[in-house]
Write an enzyme that holds these catalytic residues in place. Structure first.
Site, PDB file in Angstrom:
ATOM      1  N   HIS A  62       0.478 -16.030  17.104  1.00  0.00           N
ATOM      2  CA  HIS A  62       0.412 -17.394  17.652  1.00  0.00           C
ATOM      3  C   HIS A  62      -0.617 -18.193  16.843  1.00  0.00           C
ATOM      4  O   HIS A  62      -1.655 -17.649  16.454  1.00  0.00           O
ATOM      5  CB  HIS A  62      -0.024 -17.299  19.111  1.00  0.00           C
ATOM      6  CG  HIS A  62       0.295 -18.508  19.928  1.00  0.00           C
ATOM      7  ND1 HIS A  62      -0.245 -19.744  19.671  1.00  0.00           N
ATOM      8  CD2 HIS A  62       1.081 -18.674  21.014  1.00  0.00           C
ATOM      9  CE1 HIS A  62       0.190 -20.612  20.564  1.00  0.00           C
ATOM     10  NE2 HIS A  62       0.993 -20.007  21.381  1.00  0.00           N
ATOM     11  N   GLY A 106       1.193 -12.396  18.986  1.00  0.00           N
ATOM     12  CA  GLY A 106       2.540 -12.843  19.367  1.00  0.00           C
ATOM     13  C   GLY A 106       3.587 -12.457  18.343  1.00  0.00           C
ATOM     14  O   GLY A 106       4.768 -12.351  18.654  1.00  0.00           O
ATOM     15  N   TYR A 136      -1.783 -12.564  28.743  1.00  0.00           N
ATOM     16  CA  TYR A 136      -0.379 -12.536  28.320  1.00  0.00           C
ATOM     17  C   TYR A 136       0.521 -12.823  29.523  1.00  0.00           C
ATOM     18  O   TYR A 136       0.158 -12.597  30.664  1.00  0.00           O
ATOM     19  CB  TYR A 136      -0.046 -11.191  27.665  1.00  0.00           C
ATOM     20  CG  TYR A 136       0.806 -11.368  26.428  1.00  0.00           C
ATOM     21  CD1 TYR A 136       0.280 -11.980  25.283  1.00  0.00           C
ATOM     22  CD2 TYR A 136       2.126 -10.982  26.390  1.00  0.00           C
ATOM     23  CE1 TYR A 136       1.057 -12.176  24.153  1.00  0.00           C
ATOM     24  CE2 TYR A 136       2.907 -11.163  25.255  1.00  0.00           C
ATOM     25  CZ  TYR A 136       2.367 -11.762  24.144  1.00  0.00           C
ATOM     26  OH  TYR A 136       3.129 -11.982  23.026  1.00  0.00           O
TER      27      TYR A 136
HETATM   28  C1  LCV Z   1      -4.057 -19.987  13.157  1.00  0.00           C
HETATM   29  C2  LCV Z   1      -4.652 -18.625  11.391  1.00  0.00           C
HETATM   30  C3  LCV Z   1      -4.287 -17.479  12.133  1.00  0.00           C
HETATM   31  C4  LCV Z   1      -3.779 -17.675  13.448  1.00  0.00           C
HETATM   32  N1  LCV Z   1      -3.683 -18.930  13.920  1.00  0.00           N
HETATM   33  O1  LCV Z   1      -6.937 -14.506   5.902  1.00  0.00           O
HETATM   34  O2  LCV Z   1      -1.130 -12.192  21.326  1.00  0.00           O
HETATM   35  S1  LCV Z   1      -2.162 -13.108  21.703  1.00  0.00           S
HETATM   36  O3  LCV Z   1      -2.249 -13.320  23.142  1.00  0.00           O
HETATM   37  O4  LCV Z   1      -3.436 -12.806  21.096  1.00  0.00           O
HETATM   38  C5  LCV Z   1      -1.695 -14.646  20.973  1.00  0.00           C
HETATM   39  C6  LCV Z   1      -2.470 -15.762  21.557  1.00  0.00           C
HETATM   40  C7  LCV Z   1      -1.835 -14.538  19.494  1.00  0.00           C
HETATM   41  O5  LCV Z   1      -0.908 -14.218  18.815  1.00  0.00           O
HETATM   42  O6  LCV Z   1      -3.059 -14.903  18.987  1.00  0.00           O
HETATM   43  C8  LCV Z   1      -3.227 -14.746  17.538  1.00  0.00           C
HETATM   44  C9  LCV Z   1      -3.452 -13.272  17.238  1.00  0.00           C
HETATM   45  N2  LCV Z   1      -3.740 -13.127  15.804  1.00  0.00           N
HETATM   46  C10 LCV Z   1      -4.893 -12.613  15.348  1.00  0.00           C
HETATM   47  O7  LCV Z   1      -5.806 -12.259  16.082  1.00  0.00           O
HETATM   48  C11 LCV Z   1      -5.029 -12.515  13.822  1.00  0.00           C
HETATM   49  C12 LCV Z   1      -5.973 -13.646  13.371  1.00  0.00           C
HETATM   50  N3  LCV Z   1      -6.055 -13.685  11.912  1.00  0.00           N
HETATM   51  C13 LCV Z   1      -6.768 -12.720  11.249  1.00  0.00           C
HETATM   52  O8  LCV Z   1      -7.355 -11.788  11.809  1.00  0.00           O
HETATM   53  C14 LCV Z   1      -6.777 -12.862   9.754  1.00  0.00           C
HETATM   54  O9  LCV Z   1      -6.395 -14.186   9.456  1.00  0.00           O
HETATM   55  C15 LCV Z   1      -5.787 -11.889   9.103  1.00  0.00           C
HETATM   56  C16 LCV Z   1      -6.307 -10.441   9.242  1.00  0.00           C
HETATM   57  C17 LCV Z   1      -4.390 -12.025   9.740  1.00  0.00           C
HETATM   58  C18 LCV Z   1      -5.675 -12.256   7.597  1.00  0.00           C
HETATM   59  O10 LCV Z   1      -6.991 -12.273   7.075  1.00  0.00           O
HETATM   60  P1  LCV Z   1      -7.221 -12.950   5.649  1.00  0.00           P
HETATM   61  O11 LCV Z   1      -8.654 -12.744   5.310  1.00  0.00           O
HETATM   62  O12 LCV Z   1      -6.164 -12.519   4.708  1.00  0.00           O
HETATM   63  P2  LCV Z   1      -7.886 -15.563   6.658  1.00  0.00           P
HETATM   64  O13 LCV Z   1      -8.445 -14.983   7.901  1.00  0.00           O
HETATM   65  O14 LCV Z   1      -8.839 -16.162   5.677  1.00  0.00           O
HETATM   66  O15 LCV Z   1      -6.834 -16.670   7.115  1.00  0.00           O
HETATM   67  C19 LCV Z   1      -6.259 -17.530   6.147  1.00  0.00           C
HETATM   68  C20 LCV Z   1      -6.026 -18.835   6.872  1.00  0.00           C
HETATM   69  O16 LCV Z   1      -5.055 -18.619   7.914  1.00  0.00           O
HETATM   70  C21 LCV Z   1      -5.606 -19.034   9.152  1.00  0.00           C
HETATM   71  C22 LCV Z   1      -7.108 -18.884   8.995  1.00  0.00           C
HETATM   72  O17 LCV Z   1      -7.742 -19.722   9.950  1.00  0.00           O
HETATM   73  C23 LCV Z   1      -7.295 -19.350   7.561  1.00  0.00           C
HETATM   74  O18 LCV Z   1      -7.193 -20.755   7.573  1.00  0.00           O
HETATM   75  P3  LCV Z   1      -8.261 -21.615   6.697  1.00  0.00           P
HETATM   76  O19 LCV Z   1      -7.984 -21.229   5.270  1.00  0.00           O
HETATM   77  O20 LCV Z   1      -7.948 -23.030   7.067  1.00  0.00           O
HETATM   78  O21 LCV Z   1      -9.652 -21.148   7.180  1.00  0.00           O
HETATM   79  N4  LCV Z   1      -5.095 -18.170  10.211  1.00  0.00           N
HETATM   80  C24 LCV Z   1      -5.033 -16.842  10.191  1.00  0.00           C
HETATM   81  N5  LCV Z   1      -4.545 -16.387  11.363  1.00  0.00           N
HETATM   82  N6  LCV Z   1      -3.373 -16.653  14.214  1.00  0.00           N
HETATM   83  N7  LCV Z   1      -4.542 -19.869  11.883  1.00  0.00           N
END
Ligand code: LCV
Length: 257
Positions: A62, A106, A136
């Site tokens: 999400h 999600g 959830y």
């Molecule tokens: C918006 C993002 C996101 C993102 N949203 O790259 O299931 S529930 O209930 O939890 C539901 C509510 C849900 O699905 O929530 C989201 C769950 N997802 C996560 O917890 C994963 C969050 N993301 C991460 O942990 C990392 O981004 C990963 C491990 C996926 C990738 O890491 P990496 O170092 O390769 P970055 O974190 O630097 O992310 C690159 C860009 O993508 C955005 C993040 O904010 C960043 O944007 P900026 O370059 O503008 O800073 N991004 C990543 N995930 N879920 N935005």
């Protein structure tokens, strides 16, 4: 944010928003839904949902920046993720999720809502509501419960830790784990097997299985109780802290209220 392609009776949707790790934003979800509508119009007999070849992150789940605050249910009926799950389940042909890279939140449910899952050995799946203090929703938890034994669903949801594809395959949650070099050929060979069978029979069996999988009785009182419990969570300090911590790129400090 996505690309779509139809070859023969097989349609492919490729998530292609690497900059945001294919986060399931409303805009990206709407593109996927529009592609599915086009596939249905053109009577695609099997669809493949994938990300670009060799991605590290299949989808980050999400779009956290789109999670509502101020007392609004973050996974209400009109939420983009909820809309996507319904469209996948109602699509009239089988959808194969072809997974390379990590799958988060999600996006995990999105993959489980597809009809078959084929993944590389390096693929991982992390259910993350507990990482963000998100309550959830009922149909979302049912997706997990229909795919996994309750103990595994609880482990995924309570630990929020990534689980490797091989372990999920051993538990029958993933259909096939296939090396990255072979996954495309394996996936499309499976899609061709499906596409050469009788589409009406398959479509009706898919709809029957959807109805049977969702056939659970719940009293109005129980539903109201669940919604009340969920409201406490999305109105909590912890829910706001989860979103703030994500935006500030730091670990959240949950207080339990
Ligand atoms: C918006 C993002 C996101 C993102 N949203 O790259 O299931 S529930 O209930 O939890 C539901 C509510 C849900 O699905 O929530 C989201 C769950 N997802 C996560 O917890 C994963 C969050 N993301 C991460 O942990 C990392 O981004 C990963 C491990 C996926 C990738 O890491 P990496 O170092 O390769 P970055 O974190 O630097 O992310 C690159 C860009 O993508 C955005 C993040 O904010 C960043 O944007 P900026 O370059 O503008 O800073 N991004 C990543 N995930 N879920 N935005």
């Amino acid at each position: 944010m996505i690309t779509q392609l139809i070859e023969g009776a097989i349609g492919t949707i490729t998530l292609n928003h690497e900059a945001k790790r294919n986060a399931l934003s409303e805009a990206l979800v709407n593109e996927v839904i529009a592609a599915l509508a086009e596939f249905a119009r053109l009577e695609v007999r099997c669809a493949v949902l994938r990300a670009a070849p060799g991605v590290k992150v299949w989808s980050a789940g999400h779009d956290v920046s789109e999670l509502p605050e101020g007392g609004q249910d973050p996974l209400g009926w009109r939420d983009p993720l909820r809309h996507l799950i319904r469209e996948l389940e109602n699509f009239p042909a089988p959808i194969i999720a072809m997974i390379e890279g990590s799958v988060w939140g999600g996006a995990c449910e999105t993959v489980l809502a597809c009809d078959l899952i084929i993944a590389t050995p390096e693929a991982s799946f992390a259910a993350t509501p507990a990482k963000h203090s998100v309550p959830y929703n009922v149909s979302g938890l049912l997706t997990f419960l229909n795919a996994a034994h309750i103990h595994i669903a609880k482990e995924m949801l309570f630990t929020a830790q990534p689980i490797l594809a091989g372990r999920l395959e051993r538990m029958g949650i993933i259909n096939h784990v296939t090396p990255a070099d072979d996954i495309e050929e394996f996936t499309y060979a499976t899609a061709r097997m499906i596409a050469q069978n009788a589409p009406l029979s398959i479509s009706v069996m898919k709809e029957q299985l959807r109805i049977l999988a969702g056939a659970h009785t719940m009293s109005p009182q129980d539903f109201e109780r669940i919604q009340g419990l969920r409201r406490v969570v999305y109105n909590s300090h912890d829910y706001s802290e989860g979103i703030r911590a994500f935006k500030e790129k730091r670990k959240p400090k949950f207080q339990g209220y």
